[in-house]
Design an enzyme around this catalytic site. Sequence first.
Site, PDB file in Angstrom:
ATOM      1  N   HIS A  55     -22.846  39.956  35.914  1.00 14.98           N
ATOM      2  CA  HIS A  55     -22.772  40.589  37.235  1.00 14.98           C
ATOM      3  C   HIS A  55     -23.956  41.560  37.289  1.00 14.98           C
ATOM      4  O   HIS A  55     -24.319  42.141  36.262  1.00 14.98           O
ATOM      5  CB  HIS A  55     -21.523  41.445  37.396  1.00 14.98           C
ATOM      6  N   ASP A  58     -23.348  44.590  35.253  1.00 15.91           N
ATOM      7  CA  ASP A  58     -23.202  44.458  33.790  1.00 15.91           C
ATOM      8  C   ASP A  58     -24.553  44.750  33.152  1.00 15.91           C
ATOM      9  O   ASP A  58     -24.640  45.252  32.038  1.00 15.91           O
ATOM     10  CB  ASP A  58     -22.829  43.028  33.363  1.00 15.91           C
ATOM     11  N   MET A  89     -26.273  31.451  35.087  1.00 14.14           N
ATOM     12  CA  MET A  89     -25.482  31.885  36.244  1.00 14.14           C
ATOM     13  C   MET A  89     -25.527  33.395  36.387  1.00 14.14           C
ATOM     14  O   MET A  89     -25.606  34.114  35.389  1.00 14.14           O
ATOM     15  CB  MET A  89     -24.035  31.405  36.040  1.00 14.14           C
ATOM     16  N   GLU A 182     -15.297  30.924  43.466  1.00 14.89           N
ATOM     17  CA  GLU A 182     -14.231  30.987  42.453  1.00 14.89           C
ATOM     18  C   GLU A 182     -12.951  31.534  43.081  1.00 14.89           C
ATOM     19  O   GLU A 182     -12.905  32.663  43.550  1.00 14.89           O
ATOM     20  CB  GLU A 182     -14.702  31.897  41.311  1.00 14.89           C
ATOM     21  N   LYS A 184      -8.906  32.724  43.056  1.00  9.87           N
ATOM     22  CA  LYS A 184      -7.893  33.355  42.202  1.00  9.87           C
ATOM     23  C   LYS A 184      -6.744  33.746  43.126  1.00  9.87           C
ATOM     24  O   LYS A 184      -6.991  34.259  44.215  1.00  9.87           O
ATOM     25  CB  LYS A 184      -8.494  34.577  41.508  1.00  9.87           C
ATOM     26  N   GLU A 218     -11.398  28.199  37.657  1.00  8.67           N
ATOM     27  CA  GLU A 218     -11.059  28.891  36.400  1.00  8.67           C
ATOM     28  C   GLU A 218      -9.663  28.487  35.956  1.00  8.67           C
ATOM     29  O   GLU A 218      -8.706  28.554  36.720  1.00  8.67           O
ATOM     30  CB  GLU A 218     -11.139  30.407  36.582  1.00  8.67           C
ATOM     31  N   HIS A 221      -6.838  31.019  36.461  1.00  3.18           N
ATOM     32  CA  HIS A 221      -6.490  31.293  37.858  1.00  3.18           C
ATOM     33  C   HIS A 221      -5.550  30.229  38.412  1.00  3.18           C
ATOM     34  O   HIS A 221      -4.595  30.551  39.114  1.00  3.18           O
ATOM     35  CB  HIS A 221      -7.749  31.391  38.706  1.00  3.18           C
ATOM     36  N   ASP A 246     -15.066  27.996  34.703  1.00  7.53           N
ATOM     37  CA  ASP A 246     -14.665  29.139  33.878  1.00  7.53           C
ATOM     38  C   ASP A 246     -13.503  28.703  32.984  1.00  7.53           C
ATOM     39  O   ASP A 246     -12.402  28.428  33.467  1.00  7.53           O
ATOM     40  CB  ASP A 246     -14.212  30.324  34.753  1.00  7.53           C
ATOM     41  N   ASP A 256      -3.000  38.509  34.633  1.00  6.58           N
ATOM     42  CA  ASP A 256      -4.290  37.887  34.302  1.00  6.58           C
ATOM     43  C   ASP A 256      -4.625  38.159  32.829  1.00  6.58           C
ATOM     44  O   ASP A 256      -5.012  39.265  32.477  1.00  6.58           O
ATOM     45  CB  ASP A 256      -5.319  38.530  35.242  1.00  6.58           C
ATOM     46  N   ASP A 258      -6.718  36.284  30.502  1.00  2.30           N
ATOM     47  CA  ASP A 258      -8.064  36.018  29.967  1.00  2.30           C
ATOM     48  C   ASP A 258      -8.080  35.714  28.476  1.00  2.30           C
ATOM     49  O   ASP A 258      -8.853  36.300  27.709  1.00  2.30           O
ATOM     50  CB  ASP A 258      -8.995  37.219  30.240  1.00  2.30           C
ATOM     51  N   ASP A 288     -14.805  32.503  30.301  1.00  6.33           N
ATOM     52  CA  ASP A 288     -14.564  33.758  31.025  1.00  6.33           C
ATOM     53  C   ASP A 288     -13.283  34.388  30.482  1.00  6.33           C
ATOM     54  O   ASP A 288     -12.214  34.288  31.094  1.00  6.33           O
ATOM     55  CB  ASP A 288     -14.440  33.489  32.525  1.00  6.33           C
TER      56      ASP A 288
HETATM   57  C1  GCO Z   1     -11.548  37.639  36.958  1.00  9.03           C
HETATM   58  C2  GCO Z   1     -12.650  36.677  37.322  1.00  9.03           C
HETATM   59  C3  GCO Z   1     -14.026  37.198  37.018  1.00  9.03           C
HETATM   60  C4  GCO Z   1     -15.116  36.355  37.635  1.00  9.03           C
HETATM   61  C5  GCO Z   1     -16.423  37.045  37.513  1.00  9.03           C
HETATM   62  C6  GCO Z   1     -17.583  36.189  37.920  1.00  9.03           C
HETATM   63  O1  GCO Z   1     -10.417  37.202  36.891  1.00  9.03           O
HETATM   64  O2  GCO Z   1     -11.825  38.822  36.761  1.00  9.03           O
HETATM   65  O3  GCO Z   1     -12.419  35.490  36.636  1.00  9.03           O
HETATM   66  O4  GCO Z   1     -14.196  37.308  35.625  1.00  9.03           O
HETATM   67  O5  GCO Z   1     -15.192  35.107  37.041  1.00  9.03           O
HETATM   68  O6  GCO Z   1     -16.381  38.184  38.301  1.00  9.03           O
HETATM   69  O7  GCO Z   1     -17.582  36.020  39.247  1.00  9.03           O
HETATM   70 MN    MN Z   2     -13.724  33.851  36.279  1.00  7.93          MN
HETATM   71 MN    MN Z   3     -10.386  35.393  35.791  1.00  6.64          MN
END
Ligand code: GCO
Ligand code: MN
Ligand code: MN
Length: 388
Positions: A55, A58, A89, A182, A184, A218, A221, A246, A256, A258, A288
């Site tokens: 990002h 970041d 990306m 993307e 979610k 993703e 998601h 992702d 969430d 991850d 991700d």
């Molecule tokens: C999340 C998202 C993010 C995006 C990222 C790239 O759940 O926080 O998956 O990680 O993928 O902001 O756009």
């Molecule tokens: Mn993501």
């Molecule tokens: Mn995510």
Amino acid sequence: MADYQPHPQHKFTFGLWTVGNPGGDPFGKAVRKALSPVEIVQLLSEVGAWGVNFHDNDLVPIEATPAERDRIVKDFKQVLNDTGLVVPMATTNLFYDPAFRDGAFTSNDPKVRAYALHKTMRAMDLGVELGAQTYVFWGGREGTESDAGKNALDAGKRFREALNFLCEYALDNQYDLKFALEAKPNEPRGDIYLPTTGAMLGFIATLDHPEMVGVNPEMAHEHMAGLNFMHAVAQAWDAGKLFHIDLNDQNYARYDQDLRFGSQSIKQAFFLVKFLEDVGYAGARHFDAHAYRTDNLDGVKAFAKGCMRTYLVLKEKAAQFKADPEIQALLAQINADDGSVAQFSGKYSADKAKSLKAYEFDRVALGQRGQPYEQLDQLTIDLLLGVR
Ligand code: GCO
Ligand code: MN
Ligand code: MN
């Protein structure tokens, strides 16, 4: 036996925010030292990744002066050069700063919407400068807790207007850039607009430049929404819209999480990898996710290596599935076709419709045919558990 070592041709990527995640959560502060972007690239190079994504903030903190930006970008380019890592990306952080508390492109405040465009154009410039060819849009705060204050129809129109504007910006600047949306379903908002990959695919068709825009599905998601990730990916692939992916993991119906790819839903991960390899998806495989909060730096490395290793193990399993005579015999049985209704397949014609309507089917016999799915699934499980 394969060594499961990642190589550049596998196109494994991580975000600065993934391995760089210091382990804070809504209930506790960071537990790991923040790593600089240069340190993160060095770590990714050490574990064998191909690329790094980011990002805007970041890499360049939101408060940075132009001189600081230039120095950071210079150091980052240097470490990319030293390690050989690429930036496939880039994306915009449109969720962290309080300015985006009610969304960015869909905010009710026109100044916030304009600021979101301003920030995204600058972030696109940065991404392109570092070589990115895919630009991800994740609308983390594009949503509501209560629908009393925001009009869902207006929100959709605003999001469309923003993407149309940004497509034109990319074209105007001759950027070699594709957009990947993307979806979610929730988190951090109570409900996020366009909550699934399928919803995004429908939305893309309404844009001025649909050819420039695809999706970034993703795994976690779709699982949060209780859906079958591979099915979403297959629909995106069929539409020619799988521009990015992702990979991570997630227990169904939880917050969430991850999690490390393949750490939770091994069977879903297997069918996903099998799908990507079967169709020949040639894009980046982006992880991700982040390491458990319990872990220190060694755990972060184990996390990153684990994502790639599991992908490669599942890729090998997919090849075994294809080469397994018993599995293939069952599949042949399942997909058997004696050709007796071949005249009805394919495109419509009035004659075909007429003769199909007149054809006499043995409905009872059709209902008597069972499928050996239990056997096939157990063979798949045996394969995944390593006893086959
Ligand atoms: C999340 C998202 C993010 C995006 C990222 C790239 O759940 O926080 O998956 O990680 O993928 O902001 O756009
Ligand atoms: Mn993501
Ligand atoms: Mn995510």
